[in-house]
Motif scaffolding. Structure first.
Motif, mmCIF file in Angstrom:
data_model
loop_
_atom_site.group_PDB
_atom_site.id
_atom_site.type_symbol
_atom_site.label_atom_id
_atom_site.label_comp_id
_atom_site.label_asym_id
_atom_site.label_seq_id
_atom_site.Cartn_x
_atom_site.Cartn_y
_atom_site.Cartn_z
ATOM 1 N N ILE A 253 0.863 -1.191 0.000
ATOM 2 C CA ILE A 253 0.000 0.000 0.000
ATOM 3 C C ILE A 253 0.897 1.238 0.000
ATOM 4 C CG2 ILE A 253 -1.718 1.297 1.379
ATOM 5 C CD1 ILE A 253 -2.935 -1.213 0.236
ATOM 6 N N VAL A 254 0.565 2.220 -0.861
ATOM 7 C CA VAL A 254 1.379 3.439 -0.891
ATOM 8 C C VAL A 254 0.601 4.688 -0.484
ATOM 9 C CG1 VAL A 254 2.987 2.564 -2.626
ATOM 10 C CG2 VAL A 254 0.946 3.814 -3.366
ATOM 11 N N ARG A 255 -0.696 4.565 -0.322
ATOM 12 C CA ARG A 255 -1.501 5.728 0.080
ATOM 13 C C ARG A 255 -2.716 5.239 0.841
ATOM 14 N NH1 ARG A 255 -3.791 10.128 -2.960
ATOM 15 N NH2 ARG A 255 -1.934 10.228 -4.265
ATOM 16 N N ILE A 256 -3.107 5.987 1.871
ATOM 17 C CA ILE A 256 -4.425 5.725 2.464
ATOM 18 C C ILE A 256 -5.241 7.013 2.450
ATOM 19 C CG2 ILE A 256 -3.824 3.752 3.942
ATOM 20 C CD1 ILE A 256 -3.652 5.732 6.285
ATOM 21 N N HIS A 257 -6.528 6.843 2.395
ATOM 22 C CA HIS A 257 -7.480 7.933 2.590
ATOM 23 C C HIS A 257 -8.492 7.447 3.609
ATOM 24 C CE1 HIS A 257 -6.502 11.051 -0.372
ATOM 25 N NE2 HIS A 257 -6.076 10.090 -1.159
ATOM 26 N N PRO B 88 -13.519 6.269 11.370
ATOM 27 C CA PRO B 88 -13.695 6.451 9.930
ATOM 28 C C PRO B 88 -13.514 5.118 9.208
ATOM 29 C CG PRO B 88 -11.516 7.183 10.576
ATOM 30 C CD PRO B 88 -12.221 6.758 11.839
ATOM 31 N N THR B 89 -13.811 5.093 7.912
ATOM 32 C CA THR B 89 -13.449 3.925 7.129
ATOM 33 C C THR B 89 -12.183 4.285 6.371
ATOM 34 O OG1 THR B 89 -14.970 4.691 5.436
ATOM 35 C CG2 THR B 89 -15.759 2.976 6.878
ATOM 36 N N VAL B 90 -11.197 3.408 6.470
ATOM 37 C CA VAL B 90 -9.889 3.670 5.877
ATOM 38 C C VAL B 90 -9.768 2.877 4.586
ATOM 39 C CG1 VAL B 90 -7.401 3.465 6.218
ATOM 40 C CG2 VAL B 90 -8.869 4.089 8.127
ATOM 41 N N VAL B 91 -9.273 3.533 3.548
ATOM 42 C CA VAL B 91 -9.104 2.853 2.269
ATOM 43 C C VAL B 91 -7.645 2.933 1.849
ATOM 44 C CG1 VAL B 91 -11.484 3.267 1.579
ATOM 45 C CG2 VAL B 91 -9.747 4.938 0.964
ATOM 46 N N GLY B 92 -7.151 1.871 1.187
ATOM 47 C CA GLY B 92 -5.737 1.821 0.827
ATOM 48 C C GLY B 92 -5.555 1.592 -0.666
ATOM 49 N N TYR B 93 -4.491 2.176 -1.210
ATOM 50 C CA TYR B 93 -4.209 2.079 -2.639
ATOM 51 C C TYR B 93 -2.800 1.533 -2.833
ATOM 52 C CZ TYR B 93 -7.965 5.585 -2.810
ATOM 53 O OH TYR B 93 -9.145 6.263 -2.649
ATOM 54 N N THR B 94 -2.668 0.568 -3.757
ATOM 55 C CA THR B 94 -1.321 0.166 -4.182
ATOM 56 C C THR B 94 -0.884 1.175 -5.248
ATOM 57 O OG1 THR B 94 -2.129 -1.183 -5.994
ATOM 58 C CG2 THR B 94 -1.888 -2.273 -3.849
ATOM 59 N N ARG B 95 0.373 1.056 -5.679
ATOM 60 C CA ARG B 95 0.838 1.967 -6.727
ATOM 61 C C ARG B 95 -0.020 1.822 -7.995
ATOM 62 N NH1 ARG B 95 4.773 5.105 -6.392
ATOM 63 N NH2 ARG B 95 5.753 3.968 -4.688
ATOM 64 N N PHE C 15 -9.926 13.251 2.697
ATOM 65 C CA PHE C 15 -10.971 13.048 1.686
ATOM 66 C C PHE C 15 -10.347 12.752 0.327
ATOM 67 C CE2 PHE C 15 -13.273 15.643 4.777
ATOM 68 C CZ PHE C 15 -14.398 14.871 4.937
ATOM 69 N N THR C 16 -11.038 11.940 -0.460
ATOM 70 C CA THR C 16 -10.479 11.539 -1.750
ATOM 71 C C THR C 16 -10.704 12.567 -2.857
ATOM 72 O OG1 THR C 16 -12.544 10.343 -2.089
ATOM 73 C CG2 THR C 16 -10.643 9.054 -1.351
ATOM 74 N N GLY C 17 -11.684 13.456 -2.652
ATOM 75 C CA GLY C 17 -12.101 14.339 -3.742
ATOM 76 C C GLY C 17 -10.976 15.179 -4.325
ATOM 77 N N ALA C 18 -10.260 15.899 -3.450
ATOM 78 C CA ALA C 18 -9.273 16.858 -3.933
ATOM 79 C C ALA C 18 -8.117 16.167 -4.652
ATOM 80 C CB ALA C 18 -8.750 17.692 -2.763
ATOM 81 N N LEU C 19 -7.497 15.191 -3.998
ATOM 82 C CA LEU C 19 -6.333 14.546 -4.609
ATOM 83 C C LEU C 19 -6.729 13.731 -5.832
ATOM 84 C CD1 LEU C 19 -4.260 13.665 -1.444
ATOM 85 C CD2 LEU C 19 -3.590 15.204 -3.284
ATOM 86 N N GLY C 20 -7.938 13.168 -5.820
ATOM 87 C CA GLY C 20 -8.415 12.423 -6.983
ATOM 88 C C GLY C 20 -8.446 13.311 -8.220
#
Lengths: 433, 138
Positions: A83-87, A96-103, A137-142
């Motif tokens: 995982i390289v990022r969480i939101h 909160p609910t935590v979400v993770g992203y691989t590269r 929040f995912t909105g801005a960076l997305g």
């Protein structure tokens, strides 16, 4: 312009890609996600049982509670070091609910948001001002990475400080605005009060709106304030699934195209869980079929909508979803923040001097959501001095701000003046159109 | 010492009347009245001839209210009278929260209702300075 060839696949091509990816995802979940494997075992289904897209409906649902119960990383389907990022979602009810992203997930996300931006009329020549709050929040960076990927100039203005936003819009000659629709309307009103006519004095011609739905009356208001030639589109997403990038409107404005090569949509009856026939209205359920970190299967969004299969004039062949009609739970979206009445109730129960009954009134004033909470005063000791009553109001306001992350008006009312309910209490009055 | 009723009312059409109609029904006479309001709610303060009865009846009718002791002083009806009383309170270092006056006085001299943090001390000091403390039976 259409960004990806995957947006124009024939139905047959799309379905075979979906099936291949669904199988991979189910395998991944069964092998690496213990909570979901348990659910599948309980439902008596194994990965090899998925032979066609029809079999999707045999798989168990995933809910927000599944993520909460496994907070923070228990639902990830890759080793944590991949995982390289969480939101995180607004953790308003407890955790909160935590979400993770691989590269690879981040690359996919960026690609999908770029598609949505292009659908809404963005080009590499745009100067894009992002007025979403940067943070968990995912909105801005997305939107940030999606627009950068397109080649636009990105100005990460974040949210708040409206006068400064207007200065940026003017001085940077921003041509594209990312915001919640209500904030975009608010910016326009403030600009006008400052003597700036957004339609004439600013260069914004494209608005990519999200975080909350846009109604047709808001769209009309948007044209009135920002100019008739403004491209006004909305897009849809949620952090659990990825963030923005699930679906978005093209310039035909006939619903939001779902990135179907990544997300399989279903519409279910929220009461029974039964899948509804094409074209019927119900709760949107999404399966992520191209993710590594957190590929949720049959995630219940609680959003009510309808799917549209007819071909779109824009040339995309992907299925569209209509504007969100409501929720199958009682969640409210206030200024882009998710609010559950139960959170408000929890705060009120901890304040002494007021009764257990309350009423929530949501309205839109000057294009901004306004939330008022009526509570009954029941402590006679506060009647000595007027200042004690205002202090009580302030105390409630403060506690609500801490928990909800937004300010609410509090109104003390006479005891027994609020409506009583015999069955399920109807505590929310939503006056927004 | 007088007993004052502080009643919570919403700032809405007809809300004061919800109180007065209950009092009327039970033949309770209002001697003094004051309201303190914000755009949303107010505190109605009244002095009535039967405060305990009024409290019981209003509570039965669902009002939130409180009985508070207040002090009333007799003033002469001439310039400088109120200033004189206020000077006494100020010089004694007492905190005066609010004042209001009586609705009707049969002997025509003004009676002023005051809520002061330390009522007993206030009463004593005012008396020492020759201020006449009023009662309902005046």
């Amino acid at each position: 312009m259409i960004w990806s060839k995957n947006e124009t696949l024939t139905r047959g091509e799309m379905e075979s890609l979906q099936l291949e990816r669904l199988k991979e995802t189910v395998n991944r979940m069964y092998e690496k996600n213990e909570p979901y494997r348990k659910k599948m075992s309980e439902a008596g289904i194994r990965p090899e049982d998925i032979r066609s897209l029809e079999d999707l409906k045999r798989l168990p649902f995933t809910t927000k509670d599944d993520l909460r119960d496994n907070y923070p990383y228990g639902y990830f389907s890759t080793p944590k070091n991949e995982i390289v990022r969480i939101h995180a979602s607004s953790g308003t009810t407890g955790k909160p609910t935590v979400v993770g992203y691989t590269r690879k997930d981040l690359e996919t996300w960026t690609e999908l948001v770029t598609r949505i931006a292009v659908m809404g009329g963005a080009t590499k020549d745009d100067i894009a001002q992002i007025c979403f709050g940067y943070g968990m929040f995912t909105g801005a960076l997305g939107l940030h990475y999606g627009l950068e990927n397109l080649g636009a100039i990105v100005a990460p203005a974040s949210s708040g400080n409206t006068e400064k936003q207007i200065m940026y819009l003017k001085d940077f000659e921003s041509t594209l605005l990312v915001a919640t629709p209500s904030y975009a309307l608010h910016i326009a009103e403030v600009a006008r009060a400052m003597g700036i006519d957004p339609a004439k004095d600013l260069k914004v011609k494209t608005g990519l709106f999200g975080g909350e739905g846009i109604t047709e009356s808001m769209r009309e208001e948007m044209y009135r304030l920002w100019g008739r030639d403004m491209k006004v589109t909305q897009n849809y997403g949620m952090s659990e699934l990825m963030g923005p990038g699930i679906s978005g409107e093209c310039l035909e404005l006939q619903g939001m195209h779902i990135n179907e090569d990544n997300f399989i949509p279903e519409i279910i009856n929220p009461e029974t869980g039964e899948v509804l026939p094409a074209g019927e209205e119900g709760e949107l359920v999404i399966s992520c079929i191209n993710k590594e970190g957190l590929p949720l299967i049959r995630y219940r969004t609680k959003d009510i909508t309808r799917l549209v299969n007819e071909p779109c004039k824009c040339g995309r062949t992907t299925v569209r979803m209509e504007s969100i009609k409501g929720r199958s739970d009682d969640m409210l979206v206030i200024r882009g923040v998710n609010v559950f009445p139960s959170q408000i109730e929890e705060v009120l129960l901890k304040v002494s001097g007021i009764g257990p009954h309350y009423e929530i009134i949501v309205d839109r004033v000057n294009h901004l959501d306004n939330i008022e909470i009526k509570v009954e005063l029941c402590d006679d000791n506060k009647l000595d001095l007027y200042s004690q009553l205002t202090a009580l109001e302030e105390e409630i306001k403060h506690k609500l701000r801490v928990v909800l992350g937004l300010s609410a008006n509090v109104k003390l009312v006479a005891p027994h003046s609020l409506r009583r309910f015999e069955g399920k209490a109807k505590r929310v009055v939503d006056l927004r159109k | 010492m007088l007993k004052q009723l502080s009643i919570f009312v919403e700032n809405e059409i007809g809300s004061l009347r919800t109180v007065t109609s209950v009092l009327k029904k039970h033949n309770i006479n209002i001697r003094a009245i004051a309201t303190f309001d914000s755009p949303e709610f107010g505190i109605l303060r009244i002095i009535v001839d039967k405060p305990e009865l009024a409290r019981d009846i209003l509570e039965e009718n669902g009002f939130v209210l409180k009985i508070t002791n207040v002090i009333a002083v007799n003033l002469e009806d001439r310039p400088g009278e109120l200033d004189k009383v206020l000077a006494v309170i100020e010089n004694a270092g007492l905190n005066l929260n609010y004042i209001y006056s009586f609705v009707i006085r049969e002997d025509n001299s003004p009676l002023l209702v005051m809520h002061i943090d330390d009522l007993e001390i206030a009463k004593q000091i005012l008396s020492e300075h020759g201020v006449k403390i009023g009662t309902l039976e005046d």
